[in-house]
Write a protein that holds these residues in place. Structure first.
Motif, PDB file in Angstrom:
ATOM      1  N   SER A 375       0.828  -1.204   0.000  1.00 36.51           N
ATOM      2  CA  SER A 375       0.000   0.000   0.000  1.00 36.51           C
ATOM      3  C   SER A 375       0.865   1.258   0.000  1.00 36.51           C
ATOM      4  O   SER A 375       0.585   2.217  -0.731  1.00 36.51           O
ATOM      5  N   ALA A 376       1.918   1.245   0.812  1.00 41.33           N
ATOM      6  CA  ALA A 376       2.820   2.399   0.853  1.00 41.33           C
ATOM      7  C   ALA A 376       3.510   2.584  -0.491  1.00 41.33           C
ATOM      8  O   ALA A 376       3.623   3.712  -1.005  1.00 41.33           O
ATOM      9  N   ALA A 377       3.983   1.489  -1.090  1.00 38.66           N
ATOM     10  CA  ALA A 377       4.663   1.586  -2.385  1.00 38.66           C
ATOM     11  C   ALA A 377       3.719   2.108  -3.468  1.00 38.66           C
ATOM     12  O   ALA A 377       4.117   2.908  -4.318  1.00 38.66           O
ATOM     13  N   SER A 378       2.453   1.664  -3.440  1.00 37.16           N
ATOM     14  CA  SER A 378       1.503   2.093  -4.471  1.00 37.16           C
ATOM     15  C   SER A 378       1.111   3.556  -4.302  1.00 37.16           C
ATOM     16  O   SER A 378       0.996   4.298  -5.284  1.00 37.16           O
ATOM     17  N   GLU A 379       0.905   4.006  -3.053  1.00 36.86           N
ATOM     18  CA  GLU A 379       0.513   5.396  -2.820  1.00 36.86           C
ATOM     19  C   GLU A 379       1.627   6.364  -3.223  1.00 36.86           C
ATOM     20  O   GLU A 379       1.363   7.475  -3.684  1.00 36.86           O
ATOM     21  N   GLU A 410      -3.498  -3.624  -7.101  1.00 38.60           N
ATOM     22  CA  GLU A 410      -3.658  -2.200  -6.782  1.00 38.60           C
ATOM     23  C   GLU A 410      -2.336  -1.454  -6.930  1.00 38.60           C
ATOM     24  O   GLU A 410      -2.298  -0.336  -7.473  1.00 38.60           O
ATOM     25  N   MET A 411      -1.239  -2.064  -6.463  1.00 40.28           N
ATOM     26  CA  MET A 411       0.068  -1.409  -6.544  1.00 40.28           C
ATOM     27  C   MET A 411       0.471  -1.175  -7.994  1.00 40.28           C
ATOM     28  O   MET A 411       0.862  -0.067  -8.381  1.00 40.28           O
ATOM     29  N   TYR A 412       0.362  -2.219  -8.824  1.00 41.45           N
ATOM     30  CA  TYR A 412       0.792  -2.083 -10.218  1.00 41.45           C
ATOM     31  C   TYR A 412      -0.088  -1.083 -10.970  1.00 41.45           C
ATOM     32  O   TYR A 412       0.411  -0.273 -11.775  1.00 41.45           O
ATOM     33  N   CYS A 413      -1.387  -1.115 -10.714  1.00 40.71           N
ATOM     34  CA  CYS A 413      -2.288  -0.204 -11.434  1.00 40.71           C
ATOM     35  C   CYS A 413      -2.070   1.241 -11.008  1.00 40.71           C
ATOM     36  O   CYS A 413      -2.127   2.151 -11.840  1.00 40.71           O
ATOM     37  N   LYS A 414      -1.809   1.482  -9.728  1.00 41.69           N
ATOM     38  CA  LYS A 414      -1.553   2.859  -9.281  1.00 41.69           C
ATOM     39  C   LYS A 414      -0.227   3.378  -9.803  1.00 41.69           C
ATOM     40  O   LYS A 414      -0.032   4.593  -9.905  1.00 41.69           O
ATOM     41  N   THR A 418      -0.821  -1.467 -15.755  1.00 43.97           N
ATOM     42  CA  THR A 418      -2.016  -2.321 -15.736  1.00 43.97           C
ATOM     43  C   THR A 418      -1.748  -3.706 -16.319  1.00 43.97           C
ATOM     44  O   THR A 418      -2.384  -4.679 -15.927  1.00 43.97           O
ATOM     45  N   GLU A 419      -0.797  -3.797 -17.278  1.00 45.83           N
ATOM     46  CA  GLU A 419      -0.498  -5.114 -17.860  1.00 45.83           C
ATOM     47  C   GLU A 419       0.093  -6.059 -16.819  1.00 45.83           C
ATOM     48  O   GLU A 419      -0.194  -7.265 -16.812  1.00 45.83           O
ATOM     49  N   LYS A 420       0.897  -5.515 -15.892  1.00 43.70           N
ATOM     50  CA  LYS A 420       1.429  -6.328 -14.796  1.00 43.70           C
ATOM     51  C   LYS A 420       0.313  -6.721 -13.828  1.00 43.70           C
ATOM     52  O   LYS A 420       0.283  -7.833 -13.304  1.00 43.70           O
ATOM     53  N   GLY A 421      -0.612  -5.778 -13.588  1.00 46.01           N
ATOM     54  CA  GLY A 421      -1.749  -6.088 -12.734  1.00 46.01           C
ATOM     55  C   GLY A 421      -2.602  -7.202 -13.306  1.00 46.01           C
ATOM     56  O   GLY A 421      -3.054  -8.101 -12.585  1.00 46.01           O
ATOM     57  N   LEU A 443      -8.225  -0.860 -13.831  1.00 40.22           N
ATOM     58  CA  LEU A 443      -8.472  -0.530 -15.239  1.00 40.22           C
ATOM     59  C   LEU A 443      -9.202   0.805 -15.362  1.00 40.22           C
ATOM     60  O   LEU A 443      -8.888   1.619 -16.235  1.00 40.22           O
ATOM     61  N   ALA A 444     -10.183   1.031 -14.458  1.00 41.41           N
ATOM     62  CA  ALA A 444     -10.915   2.302 -14.478  1.00 41.41           C
ATOM     63  C   ALA A 444      -9.985   3.464 -14.168  1.00 41.41           C
ATOM     64  O   ALA A 444     -10.063   4.531 -14.798  1.00 41.41           O
ATOM     65  N   PHE A 445      -9.101   3.278 -13.209  1.00 50.29           N
ATOM     66  CA  PHE A 445      -8.165   4.323 -12.780  1.00 50.29           C
ATOM     67  C   PHE A 445      -7.250   4.753 -13.920  1.00 50.29           C
ATOM     68  O   PHE A 445      -6.858   5.917 -14.010  1.00 50.29           O
ATOM     69  N   ASN A 446      -6.953   3.820 -14.816  1.00 43.95           N
ATOM     70  CA  ASN A 446      -6.037   4.113 -15.926  1.00 43.95           C
ATOM     71  C   ASN A 446      -6.767   4.360 -17.245  1.00 43.95           C
ATOM     72  O   ASN A 446      -6.139   4.373 -18.310  1.00 43.95           O
ATOM     73  N   GLY A 447      -8.090   4.557 -17.194  1.00 45.78           N
ATOM     74  CA  GLY A 447      -8.846   4.950 -18.377  1.00 45.78           C
ATOM     75  C   GLY A 447      -9.211   3.827 -19.324  1.00 45.78           C
ATOM     76  O   GLY A 447      -9.628   4.087 -20.458  1.00 45.78           O
TER      77      GLY A 447
END
Length: 649
Positions: A375-379, A410-414, A418-421, A443-447
């Motif tokens: 969570s810390a890494a993604s934020e 969540e981390m990869y998408c943030k 997204t491909e890694k997610g 996916l929504a977060f990245n359009g």
């Protein structure tokens, strides 16, 4: 490890086996005379090695042919040393107990209560032997049961055999229904109980507290007091948990006062003191929690963890660290509380120092620890650190863990990968609703709106029912990708198809969806007709869309509503100023700036950051406070000169 086996040939579950019961030839209530030296040795046996010697002696003397000696053998092997001798108890029961009695069946069901299937098979076998179950038999079944259908059948047998008036057994039925998430069935059992004790009320109050049913829990407490049932510490613990979950400190203080005024104990027990502290900590009343902590004569590790978690969750990391260093003994919860606080603050260097210290103390991190790190890494957008944690998790837990997989997605998408997610998502073997929701949200977060909708369709085809959070993610995907028709269809299906009542966040997504697509009037109508008060984000969506489409009338209305909700926020004023600027009405832009100055509202300074070697560097416009400002300015000047040179070429 115990091998899965069938005790007797399987039958239909709980079929009509209520035949006339025979009276066993041995009654354990009256025939417990130990008149054989080998049996006396068994009673004083302390080790599995001695047990095996005694077993060989009993088999040589044919004592295993008798029911009473076998009951003692099975009790010793199945109850006294289950971890070491349960594999001995099962063949002894299967092959050397031709006439098992009620005591033996109860012994074996108690030993195998960790396996619902094995316990049910034993119970069916007991009915085949025409042995009538007693209260202990049903308690063993309820302890093992993890299926609502089986629980209902056990309940039916309790009624048929006439044990439905036993308070302890009824309390166990209530607990099992609570465990299965059937609060309504537990309430029905409670209502028909002929006699209720403090445990009955405590179980019901605790169950309603966990479901956030505040009125029902306090009605039960009132009924308990008026019925003359003695209130104990566990009653108060359930109510305090409810107050903490609701974050209602005033109600919690009232219960605290009730404890000291009316309860028959001079000083609250450790469990009650911890519950009081936990309530104050969850209500962010750390001064009250700390006063209670310092007055406690006896503290355990839970007491310290509550204080540390309370300070950590409120951002007072200096206080949390002080008590963390002071506590006499730490457990995994203590370390996780500190890691969670540092992750919430985004203090990655201190977080990694603490994590390495945790490993140096040979404390093994669990899945919660790893989720905090991710969570810390993604934020913070630390992709490299997130990938390092991912590699470490694969070594420890593999790729199929749904809980950790959701955090990795969540981390990869943030971090924009997204491909890694999606790769992590595909590797999860048993995908739960949280995994699907995390991937749709990413996916929504990245359009990637259409991909999110395709994934949502797969979720429905797999038989899963979306929850409130999943639908927010789907609506957000439609909003960010301009998929108006899809979004309207999902919103209209929420209640009818998925049984989810639209909340303020769902309406917020709908307003944003319409506003972004230029349908400002329709978005305004949604706000006007929805059953709850609009939030700041809804009016912010209207204001932002009005800026993009030059709609001054709706922009002014949205600003008025935003000022009513939060008069100190500068965002609405800035957006309205931009609306006037986009329409070329510069005098009105200046007036908005004057209003801000007159009200003492300053525009929040925008900033950016970059991560280098795990350290975040923050910058604002024309920032000269950074310690490496000279080198940064020199580098930027050099880059500008090169760009000018390339432009001339």
């Amino acid at each position: 490890m115990l091998r899965s086996r069938r005790i007797l040939p399987p039958l239909l579950l709980f079929s009509n086996l209520f035949l006339p019961y025979s009276i066993p030839c041995w009654d354990p209530a009256v025939s417990l005379t130990l008149n054989h030296p080998t049996l006396l040795l068994l009673e004083i046996c302390k080790t599995p090695h001695h047990f095996r010697q005694i077993l060989a002696q009993m088999m040589r003397l044919h004592l295993t042919d008798q029911t009473f000696p076998m009951s003692r053998l099975l009790h010793f092997s199945a109850i006294s040393f289950p971890d070491l001798l349960l594999d001995h108890a099962i063949p002894l029961f299967e092959h050397f107990t031709p006439s098992p009695n009620l005591f033996i069946f109860n012994t074996m069901m108690s030993a195998l209560s960790f396996s619902a299937d094995e316990t049910v098979v034993l119970y069916k076998s007991m009915l085949l032997f025409r042995i009538c179950p007693n209260e202990q038999s049903f308690l063993c079944l309820l302890k093992a049961s993890d299926c609502l259908l089986v629980c209902k059948q056990i309940h039916a047998h309790v009624i048929v055999t006439g044990f439905d008036g036993r308070v302890y057994l009824q309390n166990s039925l209530i607990k099992v229904y609570m465990k299965c998430g059937k609060l309504d069935l537990a309430s029905k059992v409670f209502e028909v109980m002929p006699l209720r004790d403090a445990a009955s009320y405590n179980i019901m109050i605790s169950g309603h507290s966990k479901k956030d049913c505040s009125m029902e829990a306090f009605n039960l407490f009132h009924d308990m007091v008026t019925s003359g049932v003695d209130v104990d510490g566990y009653t108060m613990v359930g109510l305090l948990q409810l107050c903490g979950g609701m974050k209602v400190a005033l109600l919690g203080r009232s219960i605290h006062g009730w404890v000291f005024r009316r309860m028959s104990i001079s000083k609250p027990c450790l469990i009650l003191n911890n519950a009081l502290m936990d309530m104050y900590a969850k209500c962010e009343k750390m001064t009250s929690a700390l006063k209670l902590f310092e007055r406690m004569e006896k503290k355990d590790v839970i007491s310290w963890n509550i204080i540390i978690s309370g300070f950590s969750s409120t951002g007072a990391m200096d206080m949390a660290c002080s008590y963390f260093r002071e506590m006499p003994m730490r457990d995994l919860v203590s370390w996780n509380a500190m890691i969670a606080g540092l992750a919430q603050m985004g203090n990655w260097p201190s977080l990694m120092i603490l994590f390495k210290e945790m490993l140096a103390h040979r404390v093994k991190p669990d899945r919660v620890t790893n989720v905090y790190l991710l969570s810390a890494a993604s934020e913070l957008g630390f992709l490299d650190q997130g990938r390092s944690i991912h590699g470490w998790l694969v070594k420890l837990h593999g790729n199929s863990d749904a809980f950790l997989g959701s955090a990795l997605i969540e981390m990869y998408c943030k971090c924009g990968r997204t491909e890694k997610g999606l790769l992590v998502f595909e590797l999860i073997k048993s995908k739960d609703l949280t995994s699907w929701t995390a991937m749709i949200t990413g996916l929504a977060f990245n359009g990637h709106g259409m991909k999110a909708l395709d994934l949502f369709a797969e979720l429905l085809e797999g038989g899963l029912v979306p929850n409130s959070v999943t639908l927010i993610s789907v609506l957000s995907a439609c909003s960010h990708s301009g998929l108006v028709d899809h979004g309207l269809r999902v919103f209209s299906d929420m209640k009818q198809k998925y049984g989810v009542e639209p909340g303020v966040q769902h309406y917020g997504c709908l307003v944003d969806l319409l506003a972004r697509s230029g349908k400002i009037v329709e978005a305004r109508d949604v706000i006007r007709n929805m059953p709850m008060k609009p939030s700041k984000s809804m009016w912010g969506s209207i204001l932002s869309a009005s800026r993009d489409h030059g709609d001054i009338r709706h922009a002014k209305e949205a600003l008025e509503k935003l000022v009513e909700l939060n008069p100190e926020d500068d965002g609405g004023y800035v957006l309205l100023s931009n609306v006037y600027a986009s329409c070329g009405r510069w005098s009105y832009t200046d007036k908005v700036r004057e209003i801000m100055a007159r009200r003492g509202i300053k525009k929040t300074v925008g900033w950016s950051c970059v991560a280098i070697d795990g350290i975040l560097h923050y910058f604002v416009s024309s920032d000269q406070l950074h310690q490496s400002w000279v080198a940064i300015h020199s580098t930027l000047s050099g880059l500008h000169k090169e760009m000018d040179f390339l432009a001339e070429i």
